[in-house]
Write an enzyme that holds these catalytic residues in place. Structure first.
Site, short mmCIF file in Angstrom:
data_model
loop_
_atom_site.label_atom_id
_atom_site.label_comp_id
_atom_site.label_asym_id
_atom_site.label_seq_id
_atom_site.Cartn_x
_atom_site.Cartn_y
_atom_site.Cartn_z
N HIS A 143 0.81 -1.21 0.00
CA HIS A 143 0.00 0.00 0.00
C HIS A 143 0.85 1.27 0.00
CE1 HIS A 143 0.63 0.98 4.33
NE2 HIS A 143 0.61 -0.32 4.52
N CYS B 44 2.77 -4.85 6.95
CA CYS B 44 2.47 -4.68 5.53
C CYS B 44 3.63 -3.99 4.81
CB CYS B 44 1.19 -3.87 5.35
SG CYS B 44 -0.31 -4.81 5.71
#
Length: 539
Positions: free
Chosen positions: A431, A450
């Site tokens: 992301h 992440c």
């Protein structure tokens, strides 16, 4: 494994033992029924400790594939022993003792029982070798709980059937990982073994900071070390001149360091790593390459955690690359290693806060102040926003807290303006991030697990280029709407999150990175326990 107990395998080959007559006892092509029955009973008994091996022989009618006197059996024996002899070349344990034991067992055959036991022993040795070579010696998850990669399962009966129906030497070669990276790592292993055996890269460089214009013994040691490593042409200069600064820049680039041409503490530390230590990194990388499935995907995303990078690879060529931030090196924040398939992206995403973050980080703050973390919405089980003023947060524990939390789309959203989804049980994805300043750091381990991308828009354009004529305009139109929008990828893209402190680019020499999570040290220790050893080296 112990050394010196048996003749070197090469000498066994030269002695012609692969053509041995199994101690004067072998099943002929037309054996007596009683002899065959006794052999099959012995083989069934000996193979019973390995169910899949036993399954192969049941399907095969308990016929011998190794111990017959026919040419096919002899070729299989020869191929197996040659493969075992070459195992250390691939960074696997030395098999000298195993070869000697199998040879001795074959030579000592006197009865049908002996023959059946020898047949089973050869099959078990072959299956063990085939699995180690094809999918790796170790089980990743037993080494570190962040190494969640699943190895391919190789069934013994399938391996044995494949060998039986193939040319033996060719089948043994087919077990070796067929990737350009593995072949390059093997070449680098042989190169480093030779360097280490010949004394390594010479004298280490004294600690300190060396920069253009400096002179002295430290500069000379740095110059000599970089010459030995191949980063600098031979020179007699005792000054930190332009040539030495360029060599330092090249060294820094190939070791993931900040490229400033100054040999500071971090650079000197990497310069002083011995050839022996680099060799360990290469052997670990070979083992890791065996863990990856051979079908990577014609187009795939490759995230190397130690390199802090994310790449799109098309037909073996890197077509896009950007910097990344990975999980912080603490607790449960370290990014896991696994492969999955990217299915879609979400433009203008909401951030749905993981339960672990809610209970560990935000609930204590809410107990102290109901208006804490005000950029996040608190929602009930129907997704409705909860009025903070009507809730007594002090009554809840981590287990009983009944609410969810999310951050609506915005430029301040923790996920930035786009996320790339490959649904997995680890809740890991790629992301954007509003914290752009982190990408200028040399070591970029800051997230909750992440993978954050430095150029997420360009990454999206590259992915969308396969399904729309103007990917940038398509993406920007949705972005400007401000609405959370899911965009499916018509061509799903495999994602491989790997951890390599050593790798060889398509062009140029091998590159090395720091062991940011300490995982490679654990892998090497496990390889050593399994019998992998470096050759006798000095570097």
């Amino acid at each position: 494994m112990s050394k010196g107990k048996a003749p070197a395998p090469g000498k066994l080959f030269k002695a012609g033992l692969f053509a041995l007559a199994l101690g004067g006892f072998a099943i002929s092509s037309t054996p007596a029924t009683a002899q065959v029955t006794a052999f099959k009973q012995s083989l069934a008994e000996a193979a019973s400790s390995a169910p899949a091996v036993a399954a192969f022989y049941r399907k095969n009618g308990f016929d011998a594939i190794w111990t017959g006197s026919d040419d096919a059996s002899k070729l299989r024996r020869k191929a197996l022993f040659r493969a075992l002899e070459d195992a250390p070349v691939h960074g696997l344990p030395d098999q000298t003792d195993r070869i000697a034991e199998l040879m001795a067992q074959l030579k000592a055959v006197r009865t049908t029982r002996d023959l059946g036991e020898a047949e089973a022993a050869l099959s078990k040795a072959f299956v063990e070798y085939a699995r180690d070579m094809k999918t790796g010696l170790l089980v990743p998850s037993r080494i570190d709980d962040g190494m969640v990669r699943k190895k391919a399962e190789l069934e013994a009966d399938v391996l044995l059937a494949g060998l039986k129906d193939s040319q033996p030497s060719a089948f043994m070669r087919s077990l070796v990982p067929d990737s350009a990276q593995y072949r390059s790592l093997m070449r680098e292993k042989l190169r480093l073994e030779q360097i280490a055996t010949n004394g390594g890269w010479g004298r280490s460089v004294p600690n300190g900071k060396y920069e253009p214009g400096d002179q002295g013994a430290g500069v000379i040691a740095l110059r000599n070390r970089l010459i030995a490593m191949g980063f600098l042409e031979r020179s007699a200069s005792a000054t930190y001149d332009a040539a030495l600064a360029n060599a330092v820049l090249d060294f820094q680039a190939s070791h993931g360091l900040e490229q400033d041409g100054v040999a500071g503490e971090g650079t000197i530390k990497e310069v002083n790593v011995t050839a022996r230590e680099r060799l360990k990194s290469i052997i670990v990388a070979m083992e890791r390459e065996r863990w990856l499935a051979p079908e990577r995907g014609t187009r795939h995303v490759l995230v190397n955690q130690t390199d802090f990078s994310a790449k799109i690879v098309d037909d073996g060529e890197i077509t896009f690359q950007t910097r990344s931030v990975i999980g912080k090196n603490t607790g449960d924040r370290r990014s896991p290693e696994f492969s999955d398939v990217m299915e879609h992206m979400v433009i203008n995403p909401s951030w749905y806060v993981p339960r672990s973050i809610i209970t560990k980080e935000y609930l204590p703050k809410l107990r102290a102040n109901p208006n804490a973390v005000s950029h996040l919405q608190i929602t009930d089980n129907r997704g409705r926003v909860v009025n903070r003023g009507s809730v007594d947060f002090s009554q809840y524990t981590a287990r009983s807290f009944p609410f969810a939390m999310k951050q609506p789309p915005s430029t301040r959203n923790a996920l930035g303006l786009v996320k790339f989804m490959f649904p997995n049980k680890y809740n890991i994805y790629l992301h954007d991030t509003p914290e752009k300043h982190l990408f200028s750091r040399e070591v970029r381990a800051f997230s909750h697990g992440c993978i954050r991308l430095h150029q997420p828009f360009e990454f999206a354009y590259a992915l969308l280029a396969k399904q729309t004529e103007d990917p940038e305009a398509f993406f920007q139109r949705i972005l400007k709407s401000g609405r959370e929008t899911k965009v499916d990828l018509k061509q799903h893209v495999p994602v491989h999150i790997i951890y390599r402190t050593a790798f060889v680019p398509n062009k140029g020499p091998a590159e090395f990175r720091r062991d940011v999570y300490g995982r490679d040290a654990k892998v090497w220790a496990a390889l050593e326990r399994a019998g992998v050893a470096l050759p006798s080296v000095q570097g």
